[in-house]
Design a protein around this motif. Structure first.
Motif, PDB file in Angstrom:
ATOM      1  N   ALA A   1       0.711  -1.208  -0.076  1.00 35.23           N
ATOM      2  CA  ALA A   1      -0.214   0.001  -0.025  1.00 35.23           C
ATOM      3  C   ALA A   1       0.805   1.269  -0.080  1.00 35.23           C
ATOM      4  CB  ALA A   1      -0.831   0.045   1.306  1.00 35.23           C
ATOM      5  N   ASP A   2       2.110   1.293  -0.137  1.00 36.17           N
ATOM      6  CA  ASP A   2       2.834   2.292   0.155  1.00 36.17           C
ATOM      7  C   ASP A   2       3.282   2.860  -1.330  1.00 36.17           C
ATOM      8  OD1 ASP A   2       5.794   1.172  -0.662  1.00 36.17           O
ATOM      9  OD2 ASP A   2       5.303  -0.100   1.084  1.00 36.17           O
ATOM     10  N   TYR A   3       3.645   3.984  -1.406  1.00 37.47           N
ATOM     11  CA  TYR A   3       4.159   4.522  -2.702  1.00 37.47           C
ATOM     12  C   TYR A   3       5.584   4.077  -3.264  1.00 37.47           C
ATOM     13  CZ  TYR A   3       0.589   7.918  -4.201  1.00 37.47           C
ATOM     14  OH  TYR A   3      -0.737   8.617  -4.344  1.00 37.47           O
ATOM     15  N   TYR A   4       6.335   3.617  -2.403  1.00 34.42           N
ATOM     16  CA  TYR A   4       7.543   3.204  -2.660  1.00 34.42           C
ATOM     17  C   TYR A   4       7.700   1.771  -3.418  1.00 34.42           C
ATOM     18  CZ  TYR A   4       8.143   6.146   1.518  1.00 34.42           C
ATOM     19  OH  TYR A   4       8.248   7.045   2.345  1.00 34.42           O
ATOM     20  N   ARG A   5       6.888   1.195  -3.344  1.00 35.58           N
ATOM     21  CA  ARG A   5       6.646  -0.074  -4.098  1.00 35.58           C
ATOM     22  C   ARG A   5       5.599   0.145  -5.175  1.00 35.58           C
ATOM     23  NH1 ARG A   5       7.325  -3.876   0.102  1.00 35.58           N
ATOM     24  NH2 ARG A   5       5.813  -2.708   1.416  1.00 35.58           N
ATOM     25  N   GLN A   6       4.512   0.743  -5.049  1.00 32.43           N
ATOM     26  CA  GLN A   6       3.497   1.083  -5.944  1.00 32.43           C
ATOM     27  C   GLN A   6       4.011   1.776  -7.093  1.00 32.43           C
ATOM     28  OE1 GLN A   6      -0.088   3.052  -4.517  1.00 32.43           O
ATOM     29  NE2 GLN A   6      -0.697   1.552  -3.013  1.00 32.43           N
ATOM     30  N   ARG A   7       4.892   3.003  -6.874  1.00 34.55           N
ATOM     31  CA  ARG A   7       5.576   3.694  -7.995  1.00 34.55           C
ATOM     32  C   ARG A   7       6.927   3.252  -8.512  1.00 34.55           C
ATOM     33  NH1 ARG A   7       2.035   8.066  -8.312  1.00 34.55           N
ATOM     34  NH2 ARG A   7      -0.215   7.567  -7.343  1.00 34.55           N
ATOM     35  N   GLN A   8       7.405   2.009  -7.873  1.00 35.64           N
ATOM     36  CA  GLN A   8       8.525   1.521  -8.253  1.00 35.64           C
ATOM     37  C   GLN A   8       9.842   2.508  -8.092  1.00 35.64           C
ATOM     38  OE1 GLN A   8       8.316  -0.329 -12.131  1.00 35.64           O
ATOM     39  NE2 GLN A   8       6.648  -1.846 -11.566  1.00 35.64           N
ATOM     40  N   LEU A   9       9.638   2.976  -6.800  1.00 37.66           N
ATOM     41  CA  LEU A   9      10.766   4.145  -6.738  1.00 37.66           C
ATOM     42  C   LEU A   9      12.238   3.615  -5.880  1.00 37.66           C
ATOM     43  CD1 LEU A   9       8.421   6.737  -5.026  1.00 37.66           C
ATOM     44  CD2 LEU A   9       9.091   6.789  -7.320  1.00 37.66           C
ATOM     45  N   VAL A  10      12.076   2.263  -5.677  1.00 38.53           N
ATOM     46  CA  VAL A  10      13.284   1.775  -4.730  1.00 38.53           C
ATOM     47  C   VAL A  10      14.017   0.786  -5.720  1.00 38.53           C
ATOM     48  CG1 VAL A  10      14.016   0.378  -2.636  1.00 38.53           C
ATOM     49  CG2 VAL A  10      11.963   1.512  -2.747  1.00 38.53           C
ATOM     50  N   PRO A  11      15.312   0.922  -6.071  1.00 38.83           N
ATOM     51  CA  PRO A  11      16.107   0.180  -6.803  1.00 38.83           C
ATOM     52  C   PRO A  11      16.322  -1.317  -6.026  1.00 38.83           C
ATOM     53  CG  PRO A  11      17.257   2.250  -6.810  1.00 38.83           C
ATOM     54  CD  PRO A  11      16.031   2.250  -5.830  1.00 38.83           C
ATOM     55  N   PRO A  12      16.025  -2.394  -6.720  1.00 40.38           N
ATOM     56  CA  PRO A  12      16.117  -3.812  -6.053  1.00 40.38           C
ATOM     57  C   PRO A  12      17.218  -3.767  -5.111  1.00 40.38           C
ATOM     58  CG  PRO A  12      15.484  -3.950  -8.390  1.00 40.38           C
ATOM     59  CD  PRO A  12      16.140  -2.699  -8.154  1.00 40.38           C
ATOM     60  N   HIS A  13      18.303  -3.459  -5.221  1.00 44.68           N
ATOM     61  CA  HIS A  13      19.379  -3.791  -4.308  1.00 44.68           C
ATOM     62  C   HIS A  13      19.286  -2.830  -3.010  1.00 44.68           C
ATOM     63  CE1 HIS A  13      20.645  -0.700  -7.185  1.00 44.68           C
ATOM     64  NE2 HIS A  13      21.769  -0.243  -6.183  1.00 44.68           N
ATOM     65  N   TYR A  14      18.291  -1.982  -3.064  1.00 45.58           N
ATOM     66  CA  TYR A  14      18.326  -1.178  -1.790  1.00 45.58           C
ATOM     67  C   TYR A  14      16.935  -1.696  -1.201  1.00 45.58           C
ATOM     68  CZ  TYR A  14      21.642   1.910  -3.317  1.00 45.58           C
ATOM     69  OH  TYR A  14      22.725   2.598  -4.056  1.00 45.58           O
ATOM     70  N   ALA A  15      16.204  -2.470  -1.652  1.00 40.48           N
ATOM     71  CA  ALA A  15      14.954  -3.092  -1.094  1.00 40.48           C
ATOM     72  C   ALA A  15      15.040  -3.443   0.254  1.00 40.48           C
ATOM     73  CB  ALA A  15      14.079  -4.009  -1.971  1.00 40.48           C
ATOM     74  N   PRO A  16      16.030  -4.378   0.793  1.00 40.37           N
ATOM     75  CA  PRO A  16      16.306  -4.862   2.066  1.00 40.37           C
ATOM     76  C   PRO A  16      16.313  -3.510   3.115  1.00 40.37           C
ATOM     77  CG  PRO A  16      17.598  -6.117   0.760  1.00 40.37           C
ATOM     78  CD  PRO A  16      17.196  -4.842  -0.021  1.00 40.37           C
ATOM     79  N   LEU A  17      16.619  -2.496   2.798  1.00 43.43           N
ATOM     80  CA  LEU A  17      16.756  -1.507   3.679  1.00 43.43           C
ATOM     81  C   LEU A  17      15.451  -0.588   3.952  1.00 43.43           C
ATOM     82  CD1 LEU A  17      19.847   0.195   2.548  1.00 43.43           C
ATOM     83  CD2 LEU A  17      19.710  -1.091   4.529  1.00 43.43           C
ATOM     84  N   LEU A  18      14.334  -0.933   3.134  1.00 43.01           N
ATOM     85  CA  LEU A  18      13.309  -0.020   2.954  1.00 43.01           C
ATOM     86  C   LEU A  18      12.343  -0.287   4.444  1.00 43.01           C
ATOM     87  CD1 LEU A  18      11.348   1.719   1.411  1.00 43.01           C
ATOM     88  CD2 LEU A  18      10.175  -0.041   0.435  1.00 43.01           C
TER      89      LEU A  18
END
Length: 209
Positions: A173-190
């Protein structure tokens, strides 16, 4: 007679146009002067990613606001024009009583419907991911306070909280995933962002009897 308010407004407009001109040149030159690998990764992922679907691309107004904020923070101090802009911003926020107490403030004027919340999401990621990588760099914020004008808007801004209960990015439900704003290699930090983020409305600061 020349109205001083008109002069001030005209000068502000000139300063804004100067920033926009410098940011456009910076964009066309592929962002020279960026000092952080994280920043470079984000700019590339957001604006030069051929895999990004058209419906996920940021509008130009969003892109320009994000780029301007990054330019002012990382690039402007390295040029005469940028240093001039930063000095004018500093002087505009100067207070006679206690100039050291004034926090730096930069505002982005965006019309309704142009996607201000997405810009906020990008800038939260920009500071959060950079601070995670460069713990001692004071250019990047460590904690984030978002103050809304009312309860309704406060609740709408919950898309800036990371949805830690989502089964997958598609369900988030967050914009970070909905809008694809996080490069995959930074996803664990989110997931760690929520611990550093407070979203409230200004009424929370009013005096209580």
């Amino acid at each position: 007679l020349y109205d001083l308010n008109d002069f001030a407004a005209e000068y502000r407009e000139q300063l804004v146009n100067l920033v926009r001109e410098q940011v456009e040149r910076w964009r066309q030159a592929d962002y020279p002067g960026v000092t952080s690998r994280v920043t470079r990764d984000l700019l590339t992922y957001w604006f030069a990613n051929p895999q990004r679907p058209d419906h996920k691309k940021l509008f130009f107004a969003q892109r320009e606001a994000v780029e301007a904020a990054i330019w002012l923070n990382e690039v402007a101090p390295k040029s005469n024009v940028g240093s001039h802009v930063l000095e004018q911003l500093r002087l505009a926020q100067h207070t006679v009583d206690d100039p050291a107490s004034v926090l730096p403030r930069i505002g982005f004027k965006m019309a309704t419907g142009t996607g201000k919340t997405v810009v906020m999401a990008c800038l939260l990621l920009y500071h959060y991911l950079n601070r995670s990588e460069y713990r001692n760099d004071p250019r990047y914020a460590d904690y984030f306070l978002i103050v809304a004008p009312g309860v309704t808007i406060r609740d709408r801004l919950n898309v800036l909280r990371v949805d830690t209960q989502a089964a997958s990015d598609l369900d988030a439900a967050d914009y970070y995933r909905q809008r694809q704003l996080v490069p995959p290699h930074y996803a664990p930090l989110l997931a760690g962002l929520n611990a550093k983020l407070v979203i409230t409305n200004f009424h929370a600061f009013e005096a209580r009897q």
